[in-house]
Design a protein around this motif. Structure first.
Motif, PDB file in Angstrom:
ATOM      1  N   ALA A 171       1.104  -1.155   0.386  1.00 16.41           N
ATOM      2  CA  ALA A 171       0.175   0.367  -0.047  1.00 16.41           C
ATOM      3  C   ALA A 171       0.943   1.284  -0.205  1.00 16.41           C
ATOM      4  O   ALA A 171       1.582   0.907   0.884  1.00 16.41           O
ATOM      5  N   GLY A 172       0.720   2.315  -0.638  1.00 16.84           N
ATOM      6  CA  GLY A 172       0.751   3.339  -0.128  1.00 16.84           C
ATOM      7  C   GLY A 172       0.220   4.248   0.248  1.00 16.84           C
ATOM      8  O   GLY A 172      -0.379   4.579   0.220  1.00 16.84           O
ATOM      9  N   ILE A 173       1.323   4.602   0.609  1.00 17.61           N
ATOM     10  CA  ILE A 173       0.306   6.062   2.110  1.00 17.61           C
ATOM     11  C   ILE A 173       1.099   7.168   1.575  1.00 17.61           C
ATOM     12  O   ILE A 173       2.283   8.154   1.545  1.00 17.61           O
ATOM     13  N   TYR A 174      -0.015   8.433   0.996  1.00 19.85           N
ATOM     14  CA  TYR A 174      -0.531   9.708   1.109  1.00 19.85           C
ATOM     15  C   TYR A 174      -0.963  10.564   2.057  1.00 19.85           C
ATOM     16  O   TYR A 174      -1.871  10.271   2.545  1.00 19.85           O
ATOM     17  N   VAL A 175      -0.629  12.304   2.324  1.00 19.32           N
ATOM     18  CA  VAL A 175      -1.198  12.668   3.050  1.00 19.32           C
ATOM     19  C   VAL A 175      -1.806  13.660   1.521  1.00 19.32           C
ATOM     20  O   VAL A 175      -1.033  14.201   0.368  1.00 19.32           O
ATOM     21  N   ILE A 176      -2.415  14.843   1.567  1.00 19.86           N
ATOM     22  CA  ILE A 176      -2.570  15.892   0.872  1.00 19.86           C
ATOM     23  C   ILE A 176      -2.032  17.800   2.056  1.00 19.86           C
ATOM     24  O   ILE A 176      -2.702  17.327   2.865  1.00 19.86           O
ATOM     25  N   SER A 177      -1.351  18.018   1.808  1.00 13.53           N
ATOM     26  CA  SER A 177      -1.299  19.155   1.727  1.00 13.53           C
ATOM     27  C   SER A 177      -1.689  20.580   2.245  1.00 13.53           C
ATOM     28  O   SER A 177      -2.591  20.252   1.667  1.00 13.53           O
ATOM     29  N   ASP A 178      -2.168  21.631   2.710  1.00 16.83           N
ATOM     30  CA  ASP A 178      -3.376  22.580   2.632  1.00 16.83           C
ATOM     31  C   ASP A 178      -3.361  23.044   1.189  1.00 16.83           C
ATOM     32  O   ASP A 178      -4.201  23.903   1.054  1.00 16.83           O
ATOM     33  N   LYS A 179      -2.217  22.780   0.602  1.00 15.12           N
ATOM     34  CA  LYS A 179      -2.444  23.431  -0.613  1.00 15.12           C
ATOM     35  C   LYS A 179      -3.114  22.396  -1.869  1.00 15.12           C
ATOM     36  O   LYS A 179      -3.308  22.549  -2.487  1.00 15.12           O
ATOM     37  N   GLY A 180      -3.570  21.115  -1.411  1.00 12.98           N
ATOM     38  CA  GLY A 180      -3.663  20.495  -2.222  1.00 12.98           C
ATOM     39  C   GLY A 180      -3.076  19.279  -2.841  1.00 12.98           C
ATOM     40  O   GLY A 180      -2.971  18.823  -4.306  1.00 12.98           O
ATOM     41  N   GLN A 181      -1.947  19.479  -2.490  1.00 11.27           N
ATOM     42  CA  GLN A 181      -0.478  18.253  -2.922  1.00 11.27           C
ATOM     43  C   GLN A 181      -0.458  17.477  -2.789  1.00 11.27           C
ATOM     44  O   GLN A 181       0.076  16.933  -0.778  1.00 11.27           O
ATOM     45  N   ALA A 182      -0.249  16.096  -3.233  1.00 13.35           N
ATOM     46  CA  ALA A 182      -0.657  14.422  -2.930  1.00 13.35           C
ATOM     47  C   ALA A 182       0.939  14.553  -2.708  1.00 13.35           C
ATOM     48  O   ALA A 182       1.896  15.045  -3.259  1.00 13.35           O
ATOM     49  N   ALA A 183       1.312  13.744  -0.889  1.00 11.61           N
ATOM     50  CA  ALA A 183       2.735  13.690  -0.645  1.00 11.61           C
ATOM     51  C   ALA A 183       2.558  12.158  -0.205  1.00 11.61           C
ATOM     52  O   ALA A 183       2.054  11.618   0.813  1.00 11.61           O
ATOM     53  N   ARG A 184       3.418  11.211  -0.908  1.00 10.76           N
ATOM     54  CA  ARG A 184       3.718  10.393  -0.213  1.00 10.76           C
ATOM     55  C   ARG A 184       4.149   9.734   1.221  1.00 10.76           C
ATOM     56  O   ARG A 184       5.796  10.613   0.603  1.00 10.76           O
ATOM     57  N   VAL A 185       4.299   9.122   2.213  1.00 11.80           N
ATOM     58  CA  VAL A 185       4.207   9.484   3.247  1.00 11.80           C
ATOM     59  C   VAL A 185       5.706   8.099   3.005  1.00 11.80           C
ATOM     60  O   VAL A 185       6.965   8.333   3.625  1.00 11.80           O
ATOM     61  N   GLY A 186       5.276   6.595   2.437  1.00  9.16           N
ATOM     62  CA  GLY A 186       6.556   5.638   1.938  1.00  9.16           C
ATOM     63  C   GLY A 186       4.677   4.544   2.031  1.00  9.16           C
ATOM     64  O   GLY A 186       3.692   5.125   1.044  1.00  9.16           O
TER      65      GLY A 186
END
Length: 331
Positions: A171-186
């Protein structure tokens, strides 16, 4: 670097960073989610944010796992803002597994046509030139944070379920920044728990078969994912090995690139809402159900692969069957 979380005696959450066999608590970290959001919103790497916090007391992760104190390696403070989704027919051999699953249960060959078409589309267009979108994969929704269970806890099939089967995945783990950018945690091991008997009735029941619980972790691999991942999926019954099989993942064993799969998930504005957390399962080619295994309550699923640290272990349970229909209240 591997990240995990556990519950302290007072009920608070501690984040653990592990390098090799050395594991220690991240000082002042409220949660993995908070660390990831800090990184995403400041443009820094997660490792830099953790280095800024520093490491505290050493911990014994295997002991914490044995004590049942490990929790999901990342969670959202509001479970409704955690999306659990997945893609299928993404791995070399996955179409054969899907065929075997259906044919072994007597499904007519013509029912498999769409699956085989989707698999071939991935082989032909799932690995586009970098920066360009390729063919879109099969995609499904599993639920939100309420559908997740911690490592070590039981995966519970609902009372109306026909089956409770494991699916060993990355599984890919992702958060979405305050500006709406997807960022992969790991990346993490995941058990994309499904109902394969319901699916084999009619392929259009796939969406129903996926609305089940899931688990992932216990650790998140931060950084690059190996291109060739070799793990083991097993089922134990009564403490004895019932079934075991190796599984392959990583781009060397897939018909799609991760970049293409990520594009076709995050191309939707819905999935780029600030603050949200995503757990996206990338598929598998290995199922015990395809080998004729019928799981029972009390069976224990174990999924492991060297890059991901501790194995993901979950027993199986079934909720009590209910014959009465669910009713809706008129307001």
């Amino acid at each position: 670097m591997l990240l995990s979380q556990f519950k302290r005696a007072d009920g608070s959450v501690a984040v653990v960073c592990r390098e090799g066999t050395e594991a220690a608590v991240v000082k002042g970290a409220e949660s993995t989610y908070a660390l990831a959001q800090k990184a995403a919103n400041t443009g820094r790497s997660l490792s830099a944010v953790i280095a800024e916090h520093g490491l505290g007391e050493a911990v014994d992760l295997p002991r914490l796992a044995a004590e049942g104190r490990l929790i999901l390696p990342i969670h959202h403070p509001d479970p409704a803002h955690l999306h659990v989704t997945g893609t299928g027919l993404t791995h070399l051999g996955s179409a054969a597994a899907r065929d075997a699953m259906h044919q072994n249960m007597g499904a007519p060959t013509e029912n498999l046509t769409d699956s085989m078409k989707m698999f071939r589309m991935g082989l032909e267009g799932g690995r586009p030139v970098a920066g360009q979108p390729g063919v879109q994969p099969e995609w499904f929704y599993k639920g939100n944070g309420h559908a997740l269970v911690h490592p070590g806890q039981a995966l519970v099939a609902p009372g109306f379920a026909e089956d409770g089967g494991e699916e060993p995945e990355i599984a890919g783990i992702y958060v979405i920044s305050d500006k709406g950018q997807a960022a992969r945690v790991g990346w993490a091991l995941a058990n994309e728990f499904s109902d394969h008997i319901t699916e084999r009735v009619n392929y259009l029941f796939l969406a129903h078969s996926k609305l089940r619980q899931a688990s992932y972790g216990p650790e998140i691999l931060v950084g690059d994912l190996p291109r060739d991942i070799r793990g083991t999926s097993r089922i134990k019954r009564g403490g004895k090995l019932l079934w075991e099989k190796p599984f392959l993942s990583g781009e060397e064993n897939m018909s799609h690139t991760f970049a293409n799969l990520e594009h076709h998930h995050f191309k939707y504005d819905l999935f780029r809402q600030p603050g949200d957390l995503h757990v996206h399962c990338f598929g598998t080619a290995t199922l015990s159900f395809a080998d004729g295994i019928h799981t029972e309550a009390g069976d224990v699923f174990e999924i492991e692969a060297a890059p991901f640290g501790l194995p993901l272990i979950n027993p199986l349970a079934f909720a009590q069957k209910q014959s009465a229909a669910v009713t809706v209240q008129a307001l």
